[in-house]
Design an enzyme around this catalytic site. Structure first.
Site, mmCIF file in Angstrom:
data_model
loop_
_atom_site.group_PDB
_atom_site.id
_atom_site.type_symbol
_atom_site.label_atom_id
_atom_site.label_comp_id
_atom_site.label_asym_id
_atom_site.label_seq_id
_atom_site.Cartn_x
_atom_site.Cartn_y
_atom_site.Cartn_z
ATOM 1 N N ASP A 198 0.868 -1.061 0.079
ATOM 2 C CA ASP A 198 0.045 0.056 0.006
ATOM 3 C C ASP A 198 0.881 1.305 -0.007
ATOM 4 O OD1 ASP A 198 -2.420 1.575 0.376
ATOM 5 O OD2 ASP A 198 -2.074 1.743 2.368
ATOM 6 N N SER B 69 -11.956 13.031 -8.227
ATOM 7 C CA SER B 69 -10.684 12.581 -8.978
ATOM 8 C C SER B 69 -11.152 12.885 -10.431
ATOM 9 C CB SER B 69 -10.729 11.036 -8.629
ATOM 10 O OG SER B 69 -11.767 10.253 -9.122
ATOM 11 N N THR C 243 2.352 20.062 -6.760
ATOM 12 C CA THR C 243 2.007 21.150 -7.319
ATOM 13 C C THR C 243 0.458 21.376 -7.318
ATOM 14 O OG1 THR C 243 2.251 20.769 -9.592
ATOM 15 C CG2 THR C 243 4.042 21.677 -8.567
ATOM 16 N N THR D 54 -2.365 1.011 -4.661
ATOM 17 C CA THR D 54 -2.943 2.140 -3.660
ATOM 18 C C THR D 54 -4.364 2.597 -4.466
ATOM 19 O OG1 THR D 54 -2.518 4.591 -3.190
ATOM 20 C CG2 THR D 54 -1.540 3.861 -5.212
ATOM 21 N N GLY D 55 -5.169 3.260 -3.499
ATOM 22 C CA GLY D 55 -6.350 3.863 -3.888
ATOM 23 C C GLY D 55 -6.241 5.201 -4.321
ATOM 24 N N ASP E 230 -1.328 -1.010 6.079
ATOM 25 C CA ASP E 230 -1.505 -0.642 7.406
ATOM 26 C C ASP E 230 -3.100 -0.503 7.758
ATOM 27 O OD1 ASP E 230 -1.776 1.484 5.628
ATOM 28 O OD2 ASP E 230 -1.551 2.921 7.339
#
Length: 1513
Positions: free
Chosen positions: A609, A788, A846, A926-927, A1078
């Protein structure tokens, strides 16, 4: 997330079934006409109804039996019923009777929802014995010995004591069961703590959805078993503590038990309480029961039923005179059921998936932290239903007076979508019924998932829709698997080979014995009374089973118990390793699954992750560009990495930057403190350092200065455009702490605060700012949230002057495309683009900030249309909202850009680099969105400048286009790797996959693949029915692409997709995999991998609970694998064949003896030798090898990670090695038997004149040769010899002589009486023993000597280099991922070469700074430390040249553990010019690259051309 939520909202009405809650009640509900609008989506499927569960017929006899058990509560729901259940829309009723179609003939609910009690254990108290024993007897050897124990019970097979023969098997099974029980008990304890967590549950409100009052006999029996188990373990714990623990431990245990008894369930108040939502625990004053709630209705005034409200005025009036009313009571998580209403308070976890009915916030908002779900500590905003809210539902009485029913999707694992609709009776303000079936769509924004934590909100009232195993997080977790190591699985094949050998030996023995009974003219006829069998064939069969018992040691039962002991000790060593102890959380490395430690040494793929695993998720604002001018001083970690690769001494460079930044910061702080009274300014929290900004903004006298105005406008926009909320800081009560949906937002608002524009608090419809000491209030008109897809967010603000401003922040390419060409200077835009590009090269994230002034008339017209569209449940809802967003967010004026640093965990880049050198491939799952993941990839050395990024994502307007994804992956394979060129057939793909299984080489360093979750949906679809054969192999093609690339980054992936990726690699390539994470969203992949590692950081506990190993930091994974994993694998890989070898030596001597007695079943050895051979004579040396052996030290293992590759290639253990050891055992068995046989072939007298040619006497010589040869053989295979190893081996050999003498000294030894004294008193026997042992060992010793000297392996070369002193400069325990170790080692080696006067200066300086040590210097630890170092460093050059490598290594090891002030030493050496060596960075090293589509100036400016990465598909 918002986009998907909106999508789910518009579809909410389309999942509603066609049946209303019909019942005998007068409150029948009909469908609203609005629900019939639009047609179902093309993918809609026919829904089932609850009655189908009763009418469905079992498809098979097995299904019928399963249904019989299920109906009686004895088993799970059968698969065919589960398929129906999964297709039934979830309907939940509040104050409605359950419809007839949802009740059975007895009036009970047809659907049996799971309890909210969860279980991550492998066993239950009832299933433990059968399940564990069944699992243990899947070991072929255990089953084999069970058969032997059964055979031994029959006297015909000649076992003297069948009960004694069963003892080893019983002991082994019992010890293994106890170990498994202890492991599972710890998991069960964690589950129990979670299931018994308190929650406020609404009582006195009938819940028709579940049947609470009935507890079947089977469940009562299970509960009794659980209670009995808990009491048993509690009693064992009590007895242990009271018997063996110290007094302090006993007092602590008694105190905890008393506290647990006091924590009984108690009544709590509904709304008014003294609970402080800033604290982590409930105020004890809430234990007092309000008298107003003791009986009757609450003292508060009844709530007013508004229009469009769930509060039903008719029901409210009917309940007014009731004596019992709904109220909240403190209950446990496991008591919560579907249809219950719960109250969640601040800082409490959500126990189940709930729909938000109301919140304490007047706007209906609440804030949650999802660290237990996705590892992120960012706050996320949720809101309640429009028909709920604090104005409608505030008290428990209001919930009792509400009336509604809800329908939503069946349970599903999608964390980011929820489709549902709530139905209620709508009354107007005059309590006149307007609509009998008013509806409101429910999307993911109105849902709280199990495991998330409520923050900054006093309370939330929610309706439970999914519980326990059906909650989304549990559906993504999967079932806790029973894991078995690779060597353990392969061991079964070795055991089967031994079985085949055993069968051959027994068959030969039986055949020879049977043929012997066919002979007629032999002495047997005169001396044997009568054979057992009536025919020679029967006697041969009996001989087969008799010899099966004699040769049983060929399949060693003690091997399994030895392996269990070894793995337990290895787990203890891992737990005890202080180099993997995380002091910040007081957390060592915890092995939770003990039996897979050898798998740690064979890992080829790591799936990690990102958030909370690789990163700290801590953002620091470093730079910004405003009006074409760049501000901010920072020497970022990425810049350090670039400088180091360019040959710059980054120690000197970082010191130079540090002094420059400190000087600038000091001046900046002075100016800030002198200009404005900012009570929120804290010097230690300032991350943005730029005195130039302060000069241009605050020290300029001209209030019309363009740069001053631009700077203030920029910072004001940052302070206004966000969703941040404030709360009081725990350590500094005067400081307001920022809680944001993302750490980026908090960092932006914090920098504005530091520069005098302070965001104080968020009110219902306004923002309070303190600008240079003056308080101002800005009205917040609207927020267009970030998604997103949009990559931006906007706020519409009304200033105190009455202006309407649209402030927009987002990705630079998105903002640049929306700038007004007439209102923006080309020069400013160009400079801003170049500045952003430079920031990106430094590894900074950025963003751009822009704004425009809105015409009030246009805005209010837009706002009404926007609210109407947002409340719509039509199919076109999302498209309309998107069009309205685009309409407003155009023609912007650029204010500037920001640069934020996302810090990695300490040692992550070095760890990844070392793991890569070891041959381990790392995939990041990863999300996060693609751009963020790429940025982190460059930061942590996963991605490099020269890499070509192969991006795989579907077309934005056609996410389900499988053919497009297939063509994209195929093109990448063809153009970059020359694969599938002109031959894209399934046969070719299968051939390439077969080759990939055999290829364990490092992938190409020039390529990396980036794929998003939408593309992975296509990859993992069931394509077996797809018309194109090539597309059917899409998953295999993606696997080939990923294997050919050095790095793989999967973005926007769900927990289930993470698990699918792991399973794909593990099964298709047949490699060892490790998953590390985690959060709860990582549990699925942790359980799917061969080894699961949970990081017990600050971002959740779910991963740790479900993992096999728990660590505190990612960098500890390097030591876990390369040191403990490699050691464990090599030790076990040597121990297993040695165990088989020693048993072959011993067993085959019995076979050779059988040649001379026609295999009649007589023993060569006295019976106790058969018992003790594995138990006492040869077991300890093998265990010692498997526990203590080290081919190289832990330091060398980390310095030369390439040694790990032998585990990936399985070079240390194979069936070939097993066969080689078996052959060696065959040879030594010949020597062990025939040397004594030849000695006794001609009978001779011993010195006392006695004959010693009895078989037991001969057996003594045989067993001495066998035991001595085997133990010395094992010692020769051991790399590390120390006093303990030699002592154990010596005692193991001597115990044979001891037992022979002691046991034969007594008359009850029978035939063996005086055997010891007679055999060991004969010189010829000693000579035979010595020569036999030498002859046994010479072949293997010669082979090993020649191989290591003429064709050495890598490990042999490294051992020679270590002995030559090449690694002596690295102290014992040195860890190259530990920044402190790196610094200490370098300082010590520098000091040993430099003039020691530096130490005297440092010592004097420390004495001045610590005068308390002057009077008693003997107690001064600093003086002692430097005195020791001085003595080592002041040795003159001539004497230094005489010091050998051992002295140097000892000196370094001694000084390495001294408490040196590293920063002070380094500073003194730099100042004195004595520190010139270019060295590793004290911080992590980043490499960066212009992020495609984000921070490339040529992308933002059409006239700024340069080569860039092509990020197009």
């Amino acid at each position: 997330m918002t986009q998907s939520s909106s999508s789910s909202a518009k579809e909410g009405s389309q999942i509603i079934g066609e049946k209303e809650p019909s019942s005998s009640s007068n409150n029948n509900v009909s469908k609203n006409s609005s629900l019939n609008k639009g047609s179902p989506p093309p993918t809609a499927q026919i829904r089932s109804c609850p009655r189908d569960l009763l009418s469905a017929r079992p498809p098979s006899l097995r299904a019928r039996f399963e249904r019989f058990l299920y109906n009686r509560g004895l088993g799970d729901r059968p698969d065919y019923l589960q398929d129906i259940y999964n297709n039934i829309p979830r309907k939940v009723y509040v104050n409605y009777p359950l419809p007839d179609d949802m009740k059975d003939d007895h009036g009970h609910p047809i659907i049996d929802y799971p309890r909210n009690k969860i279980r991550t254990t492998k066993y239950t108290p009832l299933s433990f014995l059968p399940k564990n024993i069944l699992f243990q007897f899947t070991n072929v050897a255990n089953f084999y010995f069970l058969v032997l124990v059964i055979l031994g019970a029959f006297q015909i097979f000649g076992v003297a004591s069948p009960g004694l023969a069963a003892v080893p098997l019983i002991v082994i099974v019992s010890i293994t069961a106890l170990k498994d029980a202890f492991e599972d008990y710890r998991r069960g304890t964690s589950d129990s703590d979670l299931n018994n967590s308190p929650i406020h549950l609404l009582n006195n409100l009938d819940n028709p959805n579940v049947l609470r009052n009935y507890v079947g006999p089977w469940r009562r029996f299970k509960k009794a078993c659980s209670r009995g188990t808990r009491k048993t373990f509690r009693g064992i714990k009590w007895a242990w503590i009271m018997t063996f623990s110290k007094r302090e431990a006993k007092k602590e245990y008694i105190r905890q038990e008393s506290q647990n008894q006091e924590n009984a369930l108690h009544r709590v108040s509904t709304i008014v309480s003294e609970y402080s939502y800033h604290s982590e625990v409930e105020n004890t004053s809430t234990n007092r029961v309000r008298k107003s709630l003791a009986s009757g209705r609450s003292a508060h005034a009844p709530s007013i039923a508004h229009a469009n409200s769930l509060l039903n005025p008719v029901l409210q009036k009917a309940n007014a005179n009731n004596t019992t009313h709904a109220n909240f009571k403190n209950r446990r998580w496991k008591d919560v059921g579907v249809g219950d209403i719960i109250r969640i308070r601040a800082n409490e976890e959500v126990p189940a998936d709930v729909v938000i009915l109301s919140t304490s916030d007047a706007e209906g908002n609440c804030y949650i932290e999802t660290k237990n779900l996705d590892g992120e500590t960012n706050l996320k905003t949720k809101n309640c239903l429009h028909c709920g809210g604090a104005e409608n539902l505030k008290h428990s009485d209001d919930l009792g007076d509400s009336k509604f029913w809800l329908e939503c999707d069946p349970p599903n694992p999608s964390l980011y979508t929820f489709k549902g609709t709530i139905h209620y009776e709508n009354y107007d303000e005059n309590h006149v019924l307007v609509n009998i079936d008013e509806t409101e769509a429910i999307n993911n924004d109105q849902v709280l998932l199990r495991g998330c934590t409520l923050r900054n909100t006093k309370w939330v009232l929610g309706l439970v829709v999914y519980t326990g195993a059906e909650s989304k997080i549990m559906l993504n977790s999967g079932i806790t698997p029973t894991k078995k190591s690779r060597i353990s699985r392969q061991l079964n094949l070795s055991v089967i080979i031994n079985f085949a050998l055993l069968f051959i030996l027994c068959f030969i023995s039986g055949l020879v014995n049977g043929l012997f009974y066919t002979k007629t003219e032999v002495s047997r006829l005169y001396f044997e009374m009568e054979p057992y069998g009536s025919t020679p064939a029967i006697n041969g069969i009996l001989a087969f089973f008799v010899t099966l018992i004699i040769y049983q040691a060929l399949v060693p039962i003690s091997l399994y118990i030895s392996v269990e002991i070894i793995k337990t000790l290895q787990a203890f060593f891992i737990f005890s390793d202080v180099k993997m102890y995380y002091g910040k959380l007081d957390f060592p490395c915890i092995p939770k699954t003990w039996n897979i430690s050898d798998d740690l040494g064979q890992i080829e793929y790591i799936f990690s992750d990102k958030t909370g695993t690789l990163t700290q998720n801590v953002m620091e604002f470093k730079k910004c560009t405003i009006n074409g001018k760049s501000y901010g001083l920072a020497y970022t970690e990425a810049k350090q990495g670039l400088d180091k690769r360019n040959g710059v001494d980054i120690v000197v460079e970082s010191d130079k930057w540090k002094r420059r930044i400190a000087k600038d910061k000091e001046a900046m702080i002075q100016n800030l403190e002198g200009f404005a009274g900012n009570d929120q300014l804290r010097e230690n929290l300032v991350t943005f350092v730029s005195n130039d900004y302060v000069k241009d903004t605050m020290l300029v006298q001209d209030h019309n200065d363009q740069q001053k105005l631009a700077n203030e406008t920029f910072m004001l926009a940052i302070a206004l455009c966000h969703t941040v909320v404030t709360e009081q800081d725990e350590e500094d009560p005067e400081l307001r702490d920022f809680k944001a949906e993302s750490p980026d937002e908090a960092a932006l608002v914090a920098v504005a605060r530091d520069l005098g524009i302070v965001f104080k608090e968020r009110l219902r419809k306004s923002l309070i700012l303190k600008i240079y000491g003056d308080s101002q209030e800005y009205q917040l008109m609207d927020i267009i949230p970030f998604t997103s897809a949009r990559k931006r967010m906007s706020c519409i603000i009304k200033t105190p002057q009455g202006k309407l401003l649209l402030i927009c922040k987002g990705a630079d390419n998105v903002i640049f495309s929306r700038l007004d060409p007439n209102r923006n200077s080309d020069e400013v835009i160009s400079k801003t683009a170049l500045h952003l590009e430079d920031y990106a090269k430094e590894g900074l994230r950025t963003l751009c900030i822009a704004q425009k002034e809105l015409d009030p008339k246009m805005y209010y017209d837009w706002s009404s249309r926007y609210k109407e569209a947002y409340a719509s449940i039509d199919d076109s809802r999302d498209q309309i909202i998107e069009q309205l967003d685009e309409e407003l967010e155009q023609n912007l004026t650029l204010l500037g850009g920001t640069a934020i640093e996302d810090r990695l965990q300490a040692g992550v880049p070095d760890s990844i680099s070392i793991l890569g050198q070891a041959g381990i491939k790392l995939w990041v799952l990863t999300g996060d969105r693609i751009e963020t993941a790429i940025n982190i990839g460059f930061s942590c050395n996963l991605l490099e400048n020269q890499m070509k990024l192969l991006v795989v994502r579907p077309e934005e307007n056609d996410l389900d286009n499988v053919e497009y994804v297939d063509s994209l992956i195929t093109r990448h394979l063809q153009e970059n790797f020359g694969m599938l060129a002109g031959n894209d057939t399934p046969q070719e793909v299968d051939r390439l996959i077969a080759e990939a299984k055999k290829d364990h080489s490092a992938p190409s360093p020039n390529y990396a693949v980036v794929i998003d979750g939408a593309a992975l949906n296509s990859v993992f679809k069931d394509l077996s029915e797809h018309p194109s054969e090539s597309v059917r192999k899409l998953k295999q093609k993606f696997l080939l692409l990923g294997k050919k690339c050095k790095s793989v980054i999967c973005c926007r992936v769900s927990p289930s997709q993470k698990a699918e990726v792991v399973k794909m690699v593990k099964s298709e390539l047949e490699v060892m995999t490790l998953a590390i994470g985690d959060g709860a969203n990582d549990v699925a992949m942790i359980q799917a991998s061969n080894v699961g590692v949970g990081i017990a950081g600050e971002e959740g506990r779910q991963a740790v609970m479900s993992s096999d190993y728990a660590i505190g930091q990612f960098r500890f994974l390097t030591r876990l694998l390369l040191v403990h994993g490699r050691w464990s694998y090599k030790r076990l890989a040597e121990m297993v064949p040695c165990f088989f070898y020693k048993n072959v030596v011993f067993t085959l001597t019995c076979f050779w003896f059988g040649i001379y007695n026609n295999f009649d079943g007589s023993y060569l050895y006295e019976y106790t030798f058969l018992m003790f051979y594995n138990l006492a004579f040869t077991s300890l040396p093998v265990i010692c090898l498997a526990v203590l052996d080290q081919d190289v030290s832990d330091t060398v293992s980390l310095l030369v990670p390439q040694l790990y590759r032998s585990g990936i290639l399985s070079l240390e253990w194979s069936q070939y090695k097993f066969a080689w050891y078996m052959f060696d055992g065959l040879y030594q068995s010949v020597v062990s038997f025939f040397f004594p046989y030849l000695l006794f072939y001609v009978s001779f007298q011993n010195p006392q004149g006695l004959t010693i040619d009895h078989r037991f006497w001969m057996g003594v010589v045989c067993v001495v040769i066998s035991v001595t040869a085997c133990n010395v053989y094992v010692l020769l295979q051991q790399y590390r010899w120390d006093w303990l190893t030699l002592l154990i081996d010596a005692l193991s050999v001597l115990v044979v002589f001891f037992w022979t003498g002691v046991w034969s000294a007594r008359v009850f030894a029978g035939e063996f009486y005086k055997a010891g004294s007679q055999v060991l008193g004969t010189l010829g026997c000693w000579c035979c023993m010595f020569i036999g042992v030498v002859v046994c060992l010479i072949p293997r010793f010669t082979y090993d000597f020649l191989k290591r000297n003429f064709t050495p392996r890598d490990i042999d070369i490294i051992r020679e280099r270590a002995r030559a002193g090449e690694y002596d400069d690295y102290p014992q325990g040195y860890d190259p991922t530990d920044l402190e170790d790196i610094e200490r080692r370098r300082l010590i080696t520098e000091l040993m070469e430099k003039d020691p006067s530096l130490l005297e200066k440092l010592e004097e300086q420390n004495l001045v700074e610590h005068p308390e040590y002057v009077e008693e210097p003997s107690h001064n630890p600093i003086t002692k430390t430097f005195g020791t170092i001085k003595r080592a460093a002041t040795i003159n050059r001539s004497r230094k040249n005489t010091i050998n490598a051992r002295s140097r290594r000892q000196t370094i090891n001694d000084q390495f553990r001294k408490p040196i002030d590293i920063n002070q030493l380094r500073q003194q050496m730099i100042n004195s010019g004595e520190y010139h060596t270019s060295r590793n960075s004290l911080e992590r090293i980043n490499t960066t690259q212009e992020l495609p589509g984000l921070t490339q100036a040529e992308t933002l400016l059409s006239y700024h051309h340069r080569n860039s990465i092509n990020f197009t598909r």
